[in-house]
Scaffold this active site. Sequence first.
Site, PDB file in Angstrom:
ATOM      1  N   CYS A  41     -34.433   2.058  54.579  1.00 21.51           N
ATOM      2  CA  CYS A  41     -35.500   2.977  54.998  1.00 21.51           C
ATOM      3  C   CYS A  41     -35.023   4.433  54.934  1.00 21.51           C
ATOM      4  CB  CYS A  41     -35.936   2.634  56.426  1.00 21.51           C
ATOM      5  SG  CYS A  41     -37.072   3.857  57.108  1.00 21.51           S
TER       6      CYS A  41
ATOM      7  N   LYS B  81     -41.988  -8.883  61.548  1.00 25.48           N
ATOM      8  CA  LYS B  81     -41.561  -8.101  62.718  1.00 25.48           C
ATOM      9  C   LYS B  81     -41.522  -8.936  63.992  1.00 25.48           C
ATOM     10  CE  LYS B  81     -43.483  -3.735  61.030  1.00 25.48           C
ATOM     11  NZ  LYS B  81     -44.577  -2.766  61.186  1.00 25.48           N
TER      12      LYS B  81
ATOM     13  N   VAL C 103     -39.543   1.804  62.012  1.00 28.55           N
ATOM     14  CA  VAL C 103     -38.171   2.233  62.262  1.00 28.55           C
ATOM     15  C   VAL C 103     -38.021   3.648  61.699  1.00 28.55           C
ATOM     16  CG1 VAL C 103     -37.125  -0.041  62.340  1.00 28.55           C
ATOM     17  CG2 VAL C 103     -37.432   1.062  60.114  1.00 28.55           C
TER      18      VAL C 103
HETATM   19  N1  GSH Z   1     -43.104   8.780  60.482  1.00 28.28           N
HETATM   20  C1  GSH Z   1     -42.102   7.766  60.592  1.00 28.28           C
HETATM   21  C2  GSH Z   1     -40.749   8.421  60.804  1.00 28.28           C
HETATM   22  O1  GSH Z   1     -40.567   9.549  60.362  1.00 28.28           O
HETATM   23  O2  GSH Z   1     -39.869   7.796  61.437  1.00 28.28           O
HETATM   24  C3  GSH Z   1     -42.101   6.898  59.351  1.00 28.28           C
HETATM   25  C4  GSH Z   1     -41.153   5.720  59.446  1.00 28.28           C
HETATM   26  C5  GSH Z   1     -41.533   4.609  58.473  1.00 28.28           C
HETATM   27  O3  GSH Z   1     -42.597   4.625  57.860  1.00 28.28           O
HETATM   28  N2  GSH Z   1     -40.635   3.618  58.339  1.00 28.28           N
HETATM   29  C6  GSH Z   1     -40.985   2.478  57.536  1.00 28.28           C
HETATM   30  C7  GSH Z   1     -41.523   1.383  58.443  1.00 28.28           C
HETATM   31  O4  GSH Z   1     -41.078   1.228  59.561  1.00 28.28           O
HETATM   32  C8  GSH Z   1     -39.812   1.882  56.804  1.00 28.28           C
HETATM   33  S1  GSH Z   1     -39.166   2.932  55.562  1.00 28.28           S
HETATM   34  N3  GSH Z   1     -42.484   0.611  57.937  1.00 28.28           N
HETATM   35  C9  GSH Z   1     -43.050  -0.495  58.636  1.00 28.28           C
HETATM   36  C10 GSH Z   1     -44.519  -0.307  58.862  1.00 28.28           C
HETATM   37  O5  GSH Z   1     -45.054   0.755  58.504  1.00 28.28           O
HETATM   38  O6  GSH Z   1     -45.131  -1.215  59.415  1.00 28.28           O
END
Ligand code: GSH
Length: 240
Positions: free
Chosen positions: A32, A59, A72
């Site tokens: 990520c 999850k 995350v």
């Molecule tokens: N705005 C968040 C940040 O800056 O932490 C974005 C984090 C994000 O999108 N992480 C992704 C995630 O957790 C993985 S790269 N995706 C799972 C989902 O959206 O359900």
Amino acid sequence: HGMGNSVHLREDSVEPSPPAKGVLRVYGMKFCPYVHRLKLVLAAKGVKHETVNINLKSKPKWYFAKNPAGKVPTIECDGIVIYESDITSEYADAVYPGRKLATTEPLKLAKEKMLLSHWAQTVSNGFYRYGYSKDDEVKATAVEVAKTGFVKLAAYLESNGSTFICGSQPGLTDYMLYPHLERMNAILPVKLSQYPPLKAYFDKMQGDPAVQACRFSDELHCEFVNKALAGSKEAYDIGP
Ligand code: GSH
């Protein structure tokens, strides 16, 4: 590896007990880019921490109690829970010892924040829309948007006049930007080396010990995106 190498916990996992007193825990995912931001900050400051990786295609229910969006990174320490990459990174920079990474001069900080907010559009096209699409037209448009973003970033770096965005050493804004540069360079057909100011900047960033601690090869980034695109729950557990 700096991004953690524990198996990503799935829906059927048992919730781990809280971190020991004073221990910082990062809930992450190895590939990520947002977790990567925080990991770079922790590495640059030398902040010891443990990592609990989460399988984002399966999850665990208990994870939503920490972060209702189920994304995350999230951090946990002595009962405090914080999420979002920029918020956790700024918090860690403020409370942990080590070199201060955030820019303090207000105008310089404002410019860096504008750069990051414009850059987000380039990222969503150049990395997500390109990497996670099977449609050639979508991909072609994404490459064009990424190119425009690269030109803008090159111009910013040229007029900025220091080695790194934040100065003579990489700072918070450099670490917020870098994870997407590494992935876009690996995945897109257009390369940073085609833009001399970007090549110079990317090369300097590659020499930074925090960047080296968290680096994945271009091949592994591509393998991850392809496996994730195919819907594989195993994608997260590849690599070192
Ligand atoms: N705005 C968040 C940040 O800056 O932490 C974005 C984090 C994000 O999108 N992480 C992704 C995630 O957790 C993985 S790269 N995706 C799972 C989902 O959206 O359900």
